[in-house]
Design an enzyme around this catalytic site. Structure first.
Site, short mmCIF file in Angstrom:
data_model
loop_
_atom_site.label_atom_id
_atom_site.label_comp_id
_atom_site.label_asym_id
_atom_site.label_seq_id
_atom_site.Cartn_x
_atom_site.Cartn_y
_atom_site.Cartn_z
N HIS A 29 70.67 46.97 84.92
CA HIS A 29 71.79 46.74 84.01
C HIS A 29 72.81 47.87 84.13
O HIS A 29 74.02 47.62 84.22
CB HIS A 29 71.25 46.65 82.58
CG HIS A 29 72.30 46.59 81.51
ND1 HIS A 29 72.71 45.41 80.94
CD2 HIS A 29 73.01 47.58 80.91
CE1 HIS A 29 73.63 45.66 80.04
NE2 HIS A 29 73.83 46.97 79.99
N GLU A 30 72.33 49.10 84.14
CA GLU A 30 73.25 50.26 84.23
C GLU A 30 73.93 50.33 85.60
O GLU A 30 75.12 50.65 85.70
CB GLU A 30 72.49 51.55 83.92
CG GLU A 30 71.82 51.60 82.56
CD GLU A 30 72.78 51.36 81.41
OE1 GLU A 30 74.00 51.57 81.58
OE2 GLU A 30 72.32 50.95 80.32
N HIS A 75 76.72 47.90 85.64
CA HIS A 75 77.91 48.45 84.98
C HIS A 75 78.76 49.24 85.96
O HIS A 75 79.98 49.11 86.01
CB HIS A 75 77.50 49.37 83.82
CG HIS A 75 77.34 48.67 82.50
ND1 HIS A 75 78.26 47.78 82.01
CD2 HIS A 75 76.36 48.76 81.56
CE1 HIS A 75 77.85 47.35 80.82
NE2 HIS A 75 76.69 47.93 80.52
N GLU A 120 78.75 43.58 78.60
CA GLU A 120 77.29 43.67 78.46
C GLU A 120 76.62 42.40 78.99
O GLU A 120 75.59 42.47 79.66
CB GLU A 120 76.90 43.90 76.99
CG GLU A 120 77.29 45.25 76.45
CD GLU A 120 76.70 46.40 77.26
OE1 GLU A 120 75.52 46.32 77.63
OE2 GLU A 120 77.43 47.38 77.51
#
Length: 294
Positions: free
Chosen positions: A144-145, A148, A222
């Site tokens: 997820h990071e 980003h 997100e």
């Protein structure tokens, strides 16, 4: 709720302070008794609107390390650190970005990514995250990071914040000019106390509305980062499990300036308008829909 208030206060303070400094330096005199110099006001508003956002972006990595006490892993000292570095490297290669710095910090379950550039970012996880989640779940959070970073979310949010701040500064002065002219000014002279008070109040009110817009964009990113983790791992199931686990844990608090950077965080009631993250249930549902549509 406390983090939401601090997040709003931080953004408003940046706009107000930069605006005040430029006015004291004589840069912001685009509004006179004769009228508004639209070109000069637009330039002034752009400078005020983007200055704080760009400085924050450029300083995001060192500030994140300092404010959280994150320790960058230069040389892994144990199997967990070695696994973390290897996982970040593997997922970064899949995402097509340069290897970020990898850090660990003490705190309750959370993680974040930050940095002004895709190829020199930072990924940090908390000790609470490592202690409360299994490797598949931690890998999904790292994905997820990394997503980003690959999506350029830090730069995108900075640009959005800069644009809305610009409109806040511009519109506040336009409203201030007309309110001062109609209610306070009896002769053709420069803007007076009515103008200053109106601008101050409008910057606060418009700043709150701007924060709602920025928070909405943050929530959308997100969802994209969750989907990005699913693509990097080849399945949405680990991310679903990670979000479900996080939903049952008390998230670790991050500094207010980094409220949008963590893996979780949401507000209920009216606070949901200012939340930088969607509720876990919505994020899990979006991943389930992604899986069914695959």
């Amino acid at each position: 709720m406390k983090r939401i208030v601090l997040f709003l206060a931080t953004n408003l303070a940046v706009v107000l302070v930069v605006s005040l400094v430029l006015n004291l330096l004589g840069v912001g005199r685009a509004v006179t008794g004769e009228g508004i110099n639209v070109g000069a006001l637009a330039v002034f508003s752009l400078v005020v609107g983007f200055t704080g956002s760009i400085i924050s972006l450029l300083m995001s990595k060192p500030m994140a390390k300092w404010s959280t006490g994150a320790r960058v892993i230069e040389q892994p000292t144990n199997s967990t650190e070695r696994w973390l570095v290897d996982t970040v490297r593997r997922l970064s290669e899949r995402a097509g970005i340069g290897m970020p710095e990898v850090a660990v910090y003490d705190g309750e379950p959370n993680a974040f990514a930050t940095g002004a550039f895709k190829n020199s970012a930072l990924v940090a996880v908390s000790t609470g995250l490592l202690a409360n989640m299994n490797q598949d779940e931690v890998e999904a959070v790292i994905g997820h990071e990394v997503a980003h970073i690959a999506n350029g979310d830090m730069v995108t949010l900075t640009l959005i914040q800069g644009v809305v701040n610009t409109f806040v500064v511009f519109l506040a002065r336009v409203v201030g000019f007309f309110v001062d002219k109609v209610l306070f000014r009896s002769e053709d002279r420069g803007p007076g106390i009515g103008y200053m008070i109106t601008v101050f109040v409008c910057e606060i009110l418009f700043g709150i509305l701007a924060s709602i817009i920025v928070a909405w964009f943050s929530r959308q990113r997100e969802f994209r980062a969750d989907a990005g983790s699913a693509r990097l791992l080849g399945s949405s199931v680990p991310m679903q499990h990670a979000l479900a686990r996080l939903g049952g844990l008390v998230p670790g608090a991050l500094p207010s300036s980094m409220a949008a950077s963590g893996i979780s965080g949401s507000g209920g009631g009216w606070g949901a308008l200012f939340s930088t993250h969607p509720p876990m249930e919505q994020r899990i549902a979006a991943l389930q829909a992604l899986r069914q549509g695959a």
